[in-house]
Design a protein around this motif. Structure first.
Motif, PDB file in Angstrom:
ATOM      1  N   PHE A  49       4.059   7.231   2.656  1.00  0.00           N
ATOM      2  CA  PHE A  49       4.505   5.969   3.231  1.00  0.00           C
ATOM      3  C   PHE A  49       4.146   4.812   2.305  1.00  0.00           C
ATOM      4  O   PHE A  49       3.288   4.929   1.430  1.00  0.00           O
ATOM      5  N   ALA A  50       4.840   3.713   2.528  1.00  0.00           N
ATOM      6  CA  ALA A  50       4.528   2.453   1.858  1.00  0.00           C
ATOM      7  C   ALA A  50       4.442   1.381   2.936  1.00  0.00           C
ATOM      8  O   ALA A  50       5.218   1.394   3.893  1.00  0.00           O
ATOM      9  N   SER A  54       7.860   2.797  -6.741  1.00  0.00           N
ATOM     10  CA  SER A  54       7.191   3.970  -6.166  1.00  0.00           C
ATOM     11  C   SER A  54       8.227   4.945  -5.651  1.00  0.00           C
ATOM     12  O   SER A  54       9.220   4.533  -5.047  1.00  0.00           O
ATOM     13  N   VAL A  55       7.996   6.213  -5.878  1.00  0.00           N
ATOM     14  CA  VAL A  55       8.842   7.246  -5.288  1.00  0.00           C
ATOM     15  C   VAL A  55       8.086   7.817  -4.101  1.00  0.00           C
ATOM     16  O   VAL A  55       6.951   8.275  -4.240  1.00  0.00           O
ATOM     17  N   LEU A  56       8.727   7.741  -2.936  1.00  0.00           N
ATOM     18  CA  LEU A  56       8.135   8.308  -1.727  1.00  0.00           C
ATOM     19  C   LEU A  56       8.814   9.633  -1.425  1.00  0.00           C
ATOM     20  O   LEU A  56      10.040   9.711  -1.394  1.00  0.00           O
ATOM     21  N   ILE A 111       0.869  -1.172   0.000  1.00  0.00           N
ATOM     22  CA  ILE A 111       0.000   0.000   0.000  1.00  0.00           C
ATOM     23  C   ILE A 111       0.905   1.221   0.000  1.00  0.00           C
ATOM     24  O   ILE A 111       1.903   1.261   0.730  1.00  0.00           O
ATOM     25  N   THR A 112       0.585   2.230  -0.786  1.00  0.00           N
ATOM     26  CA  THR A 112       1.269   3.524  -0.691  1.00  0.00           C
ATOM     27  C   THR A 112       0.209   4.603  -0.546  1.00  0.00           C
ATOM     28  O   THR A 112      -0.877   4.515  -1.123  1.00  0.00           O
ATOM     29  N   ILE A 146       6.262  -0.540   7.624  1.00  0.00           N
ATOM     30  CA  ILE A 146       5.675   0.736   7.231  1.00  0.00           C
ATOM     31  C   ILE A 146       6.875   1.660   7.052  1.00  0.00           C
ATOM     32  O   ILE A 146       7.602   1.931   8.016  1.00  0.00           O
ATOM     33  N   GLN A 147       7.134   2.111   5.835  1.00  0.00           N
ATOM     34  CA  GLN A 147       8.281   2.967   5.550  1.00  0.00           C
ATOM     35  C   GLN A 147       7.758   4.346   5.184  1.00  0.00           C
ATOM     36  O   GLN A 147       7.046   4.499   4.195  1.00  0.00           O
TER      37      GLN A 147
END
Length: 153
Positions: A121-122, A114-116, A2-3, A72-73
């Motif tokens: 968060f991801a 994905s770029v955070l 999930i992002t 969770i990042q």
């Protein structure tokens, strides 16, 4: 995987108490710019680490996955790219699951990238391959990130 943005954490509280605690901490830590270190949120069930590191080229970072914990990042400052692959998208090459709940592989079947950026968060569930800490904008940069671990046994 999930992002999303940290402002939308209420959507994910239904995942369970551990995820609700972890996401609430990530939001607070990002908003208050808490210092680097280890944070015990609920013993070995939910804990977090805040660190500053430099993003790297793909060849310098391996895919990782966990069996017991979700990640969770959340990016506080800077930007990083995280590649991800499905559970069956890679073969374990370096198994450290028993002692540290982590396994690595150099190449996995890339499903998404994905770029955070700040405030995003991801969430990676156990078994999902992910390769964090990659350069997002073509050059290395310093990133401050919160990584919350949520036990899913």
């Amino acid at each position: 995987m999930i992002t999303d943005t940290i402002q939308n954490i209420a959507r994910y509280e239904r995942l369970g108490e551990g995820f609700a605690k972890g996401l609430a901490f990530a939001k607070k830590a990002a908003e208050e710019n808490l210092p680097q270190g280890h944070y015990d949120l609920d013993g070995t069930s939910v804990f977090a680490n805040i660190a500053v590191s430099e993003t790297k080229e793909e060849a310098q970072v391996r895919f990782e996955m966990h069996r017991r914990y979700a990640d969770i990042q959340c990016v506080v400052t800077g930007a990083e790219r995280i590649d991800s692959a499905p559970a069956d998208g890679g073969a374990v090459e370096d198994d450290r699951l028993a002692e540290g709940d982590i396994a690595f592989c150099q190449n996995a079947f890339l499903a998404t990238s994905s770029v955070l950026r700040q405030g995003q968060f991801a969430l990676y569930f156990p078994g999902e391959w992910h390769r964090p800490s990659l350069m997002a904008d073509g050059a290395p940069q310093q990133v401050k990130k919160i990584v919350v671990k949520v036990l899913c046994d």
